[in-house]
Design an enzyme around this catalytic site. Structure first.
Site, PDB file in Angstrom:
ATOM      1  N   CYS A 319       0.806  -1.226   0.000  1.00  0.00           N
ATOM      2  CA  CYS A 319       0.000   0.000   0.000  1.00  0.00           C
ATOM      3  C   CYS A 319       0.838   1.275   0.000  1.00  0.00           C
ATOM      4  CB  CYS A 319      -0.975  -0.010   1.172  1.00  0.00           C
ATOM      5  SG  CYS A 319      -0.192  -0.021   2.811  1.00  0.00           S
ATOM      6  N   HIS A 364      -2.492   1.141   6.875  1.00  0.00           N
ATOM      7  CA  HIS A 364      -2.846   1.124   5.453  1.00  0.00           C
ATOM      8  C   HIS A 364      -2.952   2.544   4.926  1.00  0.00           C
ATOM      9  CE1 HIS A 364      -4.151  -0.989   1.908  1.00  0.00           C
ATOM     10  NE2 HIS A 364      -5.208  -0.212   1.787  1.00  0.00           N
ATOM     11  N   HIS A 376      -6.014   1.784  -4.173  1.00  0.00           N
ATOM     12  CA  HIS A 376      -4.977   1.348  -3.222  1.00  0.00           C
ATOM     13  C   HIS A 376      -4.542  -0.081  -3.520  1.00  0.00           C
ATOM     14  CE1 HIS A 376      -8.069  -0.737  -0.398  1.00  0.00           C
ATOM     15  NE2 HIS A 376      -8.703  -0.370  -1.489  1.00  0.00           N
TER      16      HIS A 376
END
Length: 402
Positions: A319, A364, A376
């Site tokens: 990520c 994240h 993402h």
């Protein structure tokens, strides 16, 4: 033949040995002033030895009774009393404003503002003057009107704080259940932090990750509570200056990157770069220096794989590597860490999100593309994808580069 009887007067706590007539009386201790009168009053009789013993015992009982009377006159002490412990939240003040409240030098609305206590910022009450609280919040010490803060509300204080698990090992395994035999659902690099959701299982900590809720071993994290605090006037000025400098630098870097991409578009379309991920001619080079251009460029890589620790937009990325690699194409250098990305650029509220903004969650991060959607690198199962709504998980921060 005379016999000697020995009486040990344990109950009286007497010591020594004394002879009364034909009797030898053993004594354990002599702590009382009454011992002299006690010995002089004992009757001596060789014919009736038990009389002396009976009298000795009665005198002993009298002494014990006297001591009991003295003891009963003393104040009673209750042992093992549980001390009253003040709640850690009793002096916590939470700002209950829509934006911010001024922290003033004195307890007056006409006094100079020395800082700002923003919504859900926390301070410790160190005094009170009328309807003003004197608080310490971060580096700011001053007064706020009691109308704008709530003090001693444990539930509110807990809700504005974030319980954090800081990863202290190189790679932390997040498991589906609190067992070493449970499935590993995610990996988190050292130095990142996760939002804690459960501390009820001994030796394990429940955390939130993009793959869902899971558990990590308590041996490999450090727990703490994270609050936000007031900002002094000097700190605010320094922050605004830094943000403006970063904004200008990012725009200049993006313009330079755009020029470079334009001048070498034919060669770059056929190059194979694992760090940039611009290895396929079907991908359009980045253009412009706006958040919208960032979002448009990032969306091209939907469907590509997720690889832990990677930063290749085509061959695999995680990520933070995804965000880093996308912005690298615009000449902007960003850290390969989801927690570190929470401090890049400048912050905006969730209601002000624009395409290109970096949206940060627990462990994240993604890029906002508009229409309440982020792009993402999600996980090994889904790879790079679009997700809506953007607040599908709790948003910790939104950072803007352009």
């Amino acid at each position: 033949m005379k016999r000697k009887a020995v009486l040990r007067l344990i109950a009286c706590g007497l010591v020594g040995v004394m002879t009364v007539g034909s009797f030898t009386v053993g004594v354990e201790a002599a702590p009382t002033a009454g011992i002299t009168s006690y010995t002089s009053n004992i009757a001596t009789s060789s014919a009736a030895p038990t009389a002396g013993i009976s009298l000795a015992m009665s005198q002993c009982a009298a002494l014990v009774e006297d001591e009991a009377t003295v003891a009963s006159a003393q104040p009673k002490v209750t042992e093992n009393e549980t001390p009253v412990v003040k709640s850690e939240y009793e002096d916590i003040a939470v700002a209950t404003v829509n934006d911010y409240v001024n922290v003033r030098k004195k307890a007056s609305k006409d006094s100079k503002s020395i800082g700002k206590l923003y919504k859900n910022n926390v301070g410790t009450v160190i005094g009170k003057k009328g309807d003003w609280y004197k608080i310490k919040s971060g580096s700011v010490i001053g007064y706020v009107k009691s109308d704008y803060v709530k003090v001693g509300d444990e539930e509110l204080a807990k809700s504005v704080g974030r319980r954090v698990a800081l990863v202290t090992t190189e790679t932390l395994k997040v498991r589906k259940k609190s067992s070493k035999k449970a499935e590993v659902i995610s990996l988190v690099p050292g130095g990142d932090d996760l939002t804690v959701i459960d501390e009820s299982v001994d030796g394990w900590v429940g955390v939130s990750v993009d793959e869902g809720d899971g558990y990590v071993s308590a041996d490999y994290v450090t727990l703490s509570t994270e609050y936000t605090y007031a900002e002094s006037a000097e700190e605010e000025a320094a922050r605004l200056k830094k943000e403006e400098e970063e904004r200008k630098a990012a725009e200049a870097a993006a313009q330079k990157a755009e020029q470079n991409n334009s001048s070498s578009s034919s060669s770059s379309s056929s190059s194979n770069s694992s760090s940039s991920g611009n290895s396929d001619s079907s991908y359009t080079p980045p253009t412009g220096s706006t958040g919208a251009a960032v979002a448009s460029y990032a969306c091209q890589f939907v469907g590509n794989p997720y690889v832990y620790g990677g930063s290749s937009l085509t061959n695999g990325t995680d990520c933070s590597g995804f965000v880093m690699a996308v912005y690298a194409q615009f000449g902007v250098s960003l850290p390969h860490s989801s927690s570190a990305l929470r401090s890049v650029g400048y912050g905006v509220s969730t209601s002000e999100m624009q395409p290109g903004d970096i949206v940060c969650y627990s462990g994240h991060v993604g890029i906002y593309v508009g229409n309440n959607t982020i792009v993402h690198a999600s996980n090994r199962r889904d790879g790079i994808k679009l997700t809506s709504p953007a607040n599908y998980r709790t948003i910790l921060a939104v950072r803007r580069i352009f």
